[in-house]
Design a protein around this motif. Structure first.
Motif: not given
Length: 763
Positions: A67-72, A76-82
């Motif tokens: 998720g940190h890698y896909c922060s842009g 993707m980042s919101e999905c992985l974080e949740k």
């Protein structure tokens, strides 16, 4: 407490008592074995659970790192974080479950085996010892001689003590047996209840935690569906471009010939060149050269800092070097130095020389002239004398038109399942669809349904006109004419996808629900309103226009055994005027002939019905100079009818017996909007009829300035693309802008396309 053995029975020391004791001892031994095994299995399960939790934690950590890698990418980042947060919560609950299982199962069962069963074994040993003592005392008492009073008294006294001790130990043993039997039930049931309570709590926490993401998961699923559809469309476009490029001659890489002074990246020209070193060895090296920011630079690797060859192109010149021993050489000369370069081919040589020269000229301008500016458009339009500037008042018509499509009767719900607010459409059927049904339609193939988004895709005005002529209600009258006779139920919005797919395939591919053709026709006569007749004649050129062919002779058209579409010959929802109607009975025509006549009458439901019954969209009427339905739609000056036929596979270049295709007829009749439509659909503007006249010649003879403009711009655009080579763009943006303006005007303000000019010169 459960009484396993009776105390009174133990005092008798009967064979029943001894048999009961043996049975109990066997049960306790079996119970001990099974509990030992269960404790070991529980221990293995707990160890495996701890390993599983640790690996899951590592996995969640990997998700967070991804998720940190896909922060842009916000999605993707919101999905992985949740998801990683929720998985962490579930893992914590699973750790608590493991601890609870260890406390409730392993600890309690181990305590029962180590304490209660051990105490049972100790009491049993005491009981067995006292039992042996009693046996010995009984034997001694029995052997005492009658004459020896002293021995008799000793034996009797010993027997009394042994019996007293045995009965005490027997009572203790029976008590312990009953205690073990009772605790066996309570301890095991308590352990199982505690474990299942922990399991229930774990799954309840997991369910509640995941339920918080239900709305988010639903929205994410919708986004995923859009992404899948967009990905499929992009893949199809890439495959088509890939196939088109592979058909070209790729012996030479001419992609560098694309000189673009106004590129967004600022790179006007780029490609590989050989550069001769300025040292004593005069070695040649292959480098990547770029013209950008009025400079000529090169680099070996992408990450290398570019080396500047010419600081300012205004201070240099370029010339070919034909006297050098190497081929395809040219020299860039500046006041301070000169640079000898070599291309891979003669064409690349000329391309680079032209690019440098154009860059030098551009460098002297205060600002470049934008390729899509009004001045550029004026220059493109000047290829035709008398062609004035096009109106731009239709720029906001697209959104309004799409709203009109959704207002057509029945279009407020999906045509196939009734889902409200559909935002997809099948453009060849003229219906609106929900996202699920649109995906199923797309899987049928474009020969059955061409799917387009009402919100994501761009819509041409003639396509919007077509959608407004049909609609879900009109099409369902055709494809669901026999729905009341069929046992299959129409799906609803919440139906499973497989039910919707089965329905759609039965409806459009197998055509199970259309009205079958009976042996005798029973179609009501078609009526062509005077308003439509007048509209078809509004752009007739006075004087030299060839006469319109008479209506088909019913006797010369092939017949079919009737046509049963009584509901479909009703007036279209757009409405016909009722004055001065003329009737024409088409009930005996087969689908091809019916499509031919309904195209000239602009009756869209009947056209759709004819196609549903298998009409050949390129059907030829030999009785009328081998005319086709598309040519009939041209004679009626119907943009929407022509668009409908083209979307359903009509050949835009199919000519009649006089060698005239739809473009010829549109040019002869002066239908500018139709000319624009056919050119956009790939019509051959160089095709000649029997009189050896192409559309441009006919347009010049008829002094139609707009059509001449369109034909010449189309020809110029094709020539420019051919000059760009295999890797050229799919068309100049200005070309598309001009044609888009003409399309808007033809659809919304056709009266503005009546301009004529008498000073057009022959091309």
């Amino acid at each position: 407490m459960t009484v396993k053995l009776d105390f009174e029975e133990c005092l008798k020391d009967s064979p029943r008592f001894r048999a009961a004791i043996e049975s109990v001892e066997g049960d306790v031994s079996e119970l001990e074995t099974r509990l030992d095994k269960l404790v070991k299995q529980c221990n293995s399960m707990l160890e495996a659970g701890k390993v599983y939790c640790q690996n899951n934690k590592n996995f969640v950590t990997g998700l967070r790192e991804l998720g940190h890698y896909c922060s842009g990418d916000i999605t993707m980042s919101e999905c992985l974080e949740k998801f990683s947060n929720k998985l962490s919560v579930i893992l914590e609950a699973q750790g608590e479950l493991i601890e609870a299982t260890q406390r409730s199962v392993k600890a309690k069962l181990q305590s029962f085996v180590k304490e209660d069963v051990k105490r049972f074994k100790d009491v049993r040993k005491e009981f067995e010892r006292s039992s042996e003592s009693l046996e010995a005392a009984l034997s001694r008492n029995a052997q005492a001689p009658r004459g020896k009073q002293h021995e008799v008294e000793e034996a009797s006294h010993a027997l009394l003590n042994a019996r007293k001790a045995f009965r005490s130990e027997a009572l203790d043993y029976v008590l312990q047996i009953n205690v073990v039997e009772s605790k066996k039930k309570t301890d095991i049931l308590n352990a199982m209840l505690s474990m299942m309570e922990a399991q229930a709590q774990f799954f309840q926490q997991g369910h509640e935690s995941l339920a918080e993401l239900e709305e988010y998961r639903k929205n994410l699923s919708d986004q995923h569906t859009h992404l899948v559809l967009n990905s499929a469309r992009e893949k199809r476009d890439m495959e088509q471009r890939h196939a088109a490029i592979k058909t070209k001659d790729m012996s030479y890489d001419d992609s560098i010939m694309d000189f673009s002074p106004d590129a967004v990246s600022g790179i006007a020209m780029e490609g590989y060149l050989y550069k001769r070193a300025s040292n004593a060895f005069k070695t040649w090296s292959r480098r990547w050269f770029t013209i950008q920011k009025n400079q000529l630079v090169y680099q070996k690797k992408f990450k290398d800092q570019p080396t500047v060859v010419v600081e300012d192109l205004r201070l240099c010149t370029v010339k070919p070097c034909s006297d050098h021993e190497r081929r395809f050489c040219f020299e860039v000369v500046s006041p301070s130095k000169s640079c000898l370069l070599q291309a891979d081919s003669e064409r690349q040589l000329q391309g680079w020389i032209s690019a440098v020269q154009n860059s030098i000229a551009s460098a002297f301008q205060d600002r470049r002239e934008a390729p899509h500016s009004p001045r550029w458009r004026e220059r493109c339009s000047s290829v035709s004398t008398g062609s004035g500037a096009l109106s731009a008042e239709q720029e906001s018509a697209g959104t309004e038109a799409l709203e009109e499509v959704q207002k057509i009767p029945g279009n407020g719900q999906c045509c196939d399942c009734g889902e409200p607010g559909p935002d997809w459409a099948s453009i060849n059927l003229g219906i609106t669809l929900c996202i699920v049904c649109s995906g199923i339609h797309r899987s049928l193939g474009v020969h059955f349904s061409k799917v387009r988004s009402l919100t994501l895709d761009s819509w041409e005005p003639e396509l919007v006109r077509l959608m407004c002529e049909l609609g879900n209600t009109a099409i369902n009258r055709i494809y669901e004419a026999r729905i009341d006779e069929i046992t299959i139920k129409k799906p609803h919005p919440s139906s499973p996808r497989q039910d919707k797919e089965s329905w759609i395939r039965s409806k459009y591919v197998e055509k199970k629900f259309i009205q079958k053709l009976p042996e005798t026709g029973r179609v009501a006569p078609l009526r062509r309103s005077s308003a439509r007749r007048n509209r078809a004649n509004t752009q007739e050129r006075p004087g030299g226009r060839p006469p319109i062919k008479p209506k088909p002779n019913r006797a010369t058209l092939p017949r079919l055994t009737g046509l049963s579409q009584s509901d479909l010959v009703q007036k279209n929802h757009t409405g016909f005027h009722q004055d001065e109607e003329e009737e024409e009975d088409l009930s005996t025509l087969h689908p091809g002939a019916l499509l031919y006549r309904s195209a000239s009458l602009q009756n869209f439901p009947v056209m759709a019905d004819a196609i549903a019954h298998g009409a050949d969209v390129n059907w030829v009427n030999t009785a009328e100079d081998s005319s086709t339905p598309l040519i009939q739609a041209v004679s009626a000056n119907s943009l929407a009818a022509c668009e409908f036929l083209l979307q359903n596979g009509a050949n835009v270049n199919q000519a009649d017996s006089n060698g005239r295709g739809p473009l010829h007829h549109a040019t002869i009749l002066g239908h500018t909007g139709l000319v624009c439509l056919f050119l956009k659909r790939g019509a051959d503007y160089n095709a000649r009829d029997k009189d050896q006249k192409d559309p441009i010649t006919i347009a010049v003879e008829n002094a139609n300035a707009d059509i001449v403009t369109l034909l010449r711009i189309a020809k110029m655009n094709k020539e420019m693309r051919e000059m760009d080579g295999a890797f050229g763009q799919s068309g100049d943006e200005t070309y598309h802008d001009i044609f888009r303006d003409f399309s808007q005007m033809a659809s919304n303000n056709p009266e503005k396309l009546k301009r004529r000019s008498t000073d057009i010169k022959t091309p």
